[in-house]
Design an enzyme around this catalytic site. Sequence first.
Site, PDB file in Angstrom:
ATOM      1  N   LEU A  64      26.600 -16.193  28.802  1.00  0.00           N
ATOM      2  CA  LEU A  64      27.165 -17.545  28.869  1.00  0.00           C
ATOM      3  C   LEU A  64      26.533 -18.324  30.002  1.00  0.00           C
ATOM      4  CD1 LEU A  64      30.834 -16.398  28.298  1.00  0.00           C
ATOM      5  CD2 LEU A  64      29.208 -17.213  26.591  1.00  0.00           C
ATOM      6  N   ARG A  65      25.740 -17.634  30.820  1.00  0.00           N
ATOM      7  CA  ARG A  65      24.951 -18.250  31.898  1.00  0.00           C
ATOM      8  C   ARG A  65      25.796 -18.825  33.025  1.00  0.00           C
ATOM      9  NH1 ARG A  65      20.453 -15.479  31.001  1.00  0.00           N
ATOM     10  NH2 ARG A  65      19.063 -16.346  29.414  1.00  0.00           N
ATOM     11  N   ASP A 306      22.872 -10.420  21.416  1.00  0.00           N
ATOM     12  CA  ASP A 306      22.012 -10.438  22.612  1.00  0.00           C
ATOM     13  C   ASP A 306      21.641 -11.879  22.960  1.00  0.00           C
ATOM     14  OD1 ASP A 306      20.694  -9.383  24.762  1.00  0.00           O
ATOM     15  OD2 ASP A 306      18.808  -9.099  23.688  1.00  0.00           O
TER      16      ASP A 306
END
Lengths: 424, 316
Positions: A64-65, A306
């Site tokens: 999700l950064r 991924d």
Amino acid sequence: MKILIKNGRLIDPASGADERRDVYIAAGKIAAIGTAPAGFSPARTIDAKGLIVCPGLVDLAARLREPGFEYKATLESEMRAAVAGGVTSLACPPDTDPPLDEAGLVEMLTFRARSLNQARVYPVGALTLGLAGERLTEMAVLHDAGCVAFSQADTPVADTQVLWHAMQYASTLDFAVWLRPQDGYLSRDGVAHDGEVAARLGLPGIPAFAETIALSTILQLARACETRLHLCRLSTAEGVAMVRRAKAEGLKVTCDVAAHHVHLSEMDLGYFDSHCHLVPPLRSERDRDALRAGLADGTIDAICSDHAPVDEDAKQIPFGESEPGATALELLLSLALKWAQETKQPLAKALAMVTSRPAAVLGIEAGAIALGRAADIAVFDPEDHVRVTPEFLRSQGKNTPFLGYELPGRVRYTLVNGLVVHES
Amino acid sequence: MNRNPQLDEKGALQHLLTIEGLPREILTHILDTAASFIGVADREVKKVPLLRGKSVFNLFFEPSTRTRTTFEIAAKRLSADVINLNIATSSQTKGETLLDTVDNLLAMHADMFVVRHAQSGAAHLIARHIGPRGHVINAGDGRHSHPTQGLLDMYTIRHYKRDFSRLSVAIVGDVLHSRVARSLIHALTTLGTPDVRVIGPKTLLPTGVERLGVREFHDLRRGIADCDVVVMLRVQNERMSGALLPSAQEFFKSWGLTAERLALAKPDAIVMHPGPLNRGVEIDSAVADGVQSVILAQVTFGIAVRMAAMSILAGN
């Protein structure tokens, strides 16, 4: 809110159900299946005629950064992408900046995710501080903060003594350890599978045995420490064979494969297509076929997205310098369906790989449509297709090797906790 | 993405990025055109007007003197305006991206880019970005490709041996890191050379190198037996004391080309080397300067081959 999903074909891989059944939802839960509860009057009725009603997808690896890489993606953008892809539960690896190695970071992430009211987020905590492979994290504290397992993301622990102790410690507290098997030395500087294509393109290679040598170490440690082990994103034929043997031997081990690796091989690099710069690297066609066979015979437990959104600037540079990763949350269902179509596997089996079986890996109550359970549901049209374009993708990352592809299946409705969070 | 990025819609050469995938006719056409340029250097005025009014930008992201100079000479003999940019020491260090640099130069009306970069695939990236707006010549990208070197090697072999279809060619040394070797292998196999061999320690040969259509040897003596052409590759200094090779001396002991070893090849075998030479590492001075060496002829032919490539790309 009461919702009725009627006329749909209900496929619930956990119970084996596959029949036309109406689903009744009340107070966020499955109130009934098949027959309406007494006095049920829905506030909304979804006509699922011609559509498939299945558990919301469970994704074992979606970045999700947040925190740290908000220029690549934000929680808002990626959670929208998740539900657009029918994903209602997802595990996020700890490779944020800073890594998820402190309870405060994990609590902030889960709080932010919960307040968005979309997919459920299950953080995977860092196994070692800063993912540096030297000191253990406070796993018990992290577990209380919401971590469901502990991992090194893509940074292998070089020091096998540290890895041994980490697996002992996790085993003591019965925490699952998730590892992507890759020897850090053998993969150093490598950007592509050490095979025909890398030889031709002059790209530094990562040999297949970078995976299997690490895998051998990890399996022996798991056996010695009796650790609950999950292996992330296998990429090689020999790796699959080793897990098959380990399972036969009775080891407590599960594993997943990334959706890209089910479909693509080194050949897809073409003329240095940086969208195919992935970790682990896309390997030979023989490896790809073995991964498909591993899914079919049950050795591999799940297909994960991924998901790794990368900003376009980081892909518009030479292959070896480009940032690895691809966006895939929205393609997970389609790529699972494509596998089933191409290998003539039953639809329910493909759905199991993205619902009930990853839920079992996570050890969460999800991935099933059952009485009294939270109503996390995906409704999709198996006959429709999606064309993968930057505009189609809600994720902030538009980087995928599947750009321009037409993929089977289109998600029409996604429900989390009995609320419609996506419809198209 | 998988369409050959070097050819335009009509199948003509738009960019010269790699020998791989180029049809035999295009390779032969470049070699024949080069032959017509050989005489230019002997004229009193060493120029032809084929690129008059065109701007050729030498974009070198990796230091190079020899290759850049030969491209510069080739472009000037074709009457082009040549601008040399040593990017390693300019904008890139200020954070400008590769494609930003290219866009800026396109805005200055560049017609042709000669690109060298340390990363494999850099020339492809630039060519894909430019498309039909200009021409890209790859002057070496990482380990991948150096097509004009491959072509000048082919020109040299054709000059001395006439016909590729009966030859045995041995390529010796660090094939793993060599764009020269990859280019030459593709050129030889495309033009029908039946026997291409690579010779070196396993640490310096790519995994599965035989899939490129070559035979793999580890023993130099066996590998060069009865060869018509022996191509020695340069071994970079930084490779010579580490995990790939123990030392320069040790490399020379097993794979250095000496007169005694060269005697195992055909009596009229030629010896080639892309330069710069490491005397006493991959090649003995007696061989490098000997009668079978055509190393300096390669340099001369290189200018004609580069003129040919530029002239064909420019549409002549």
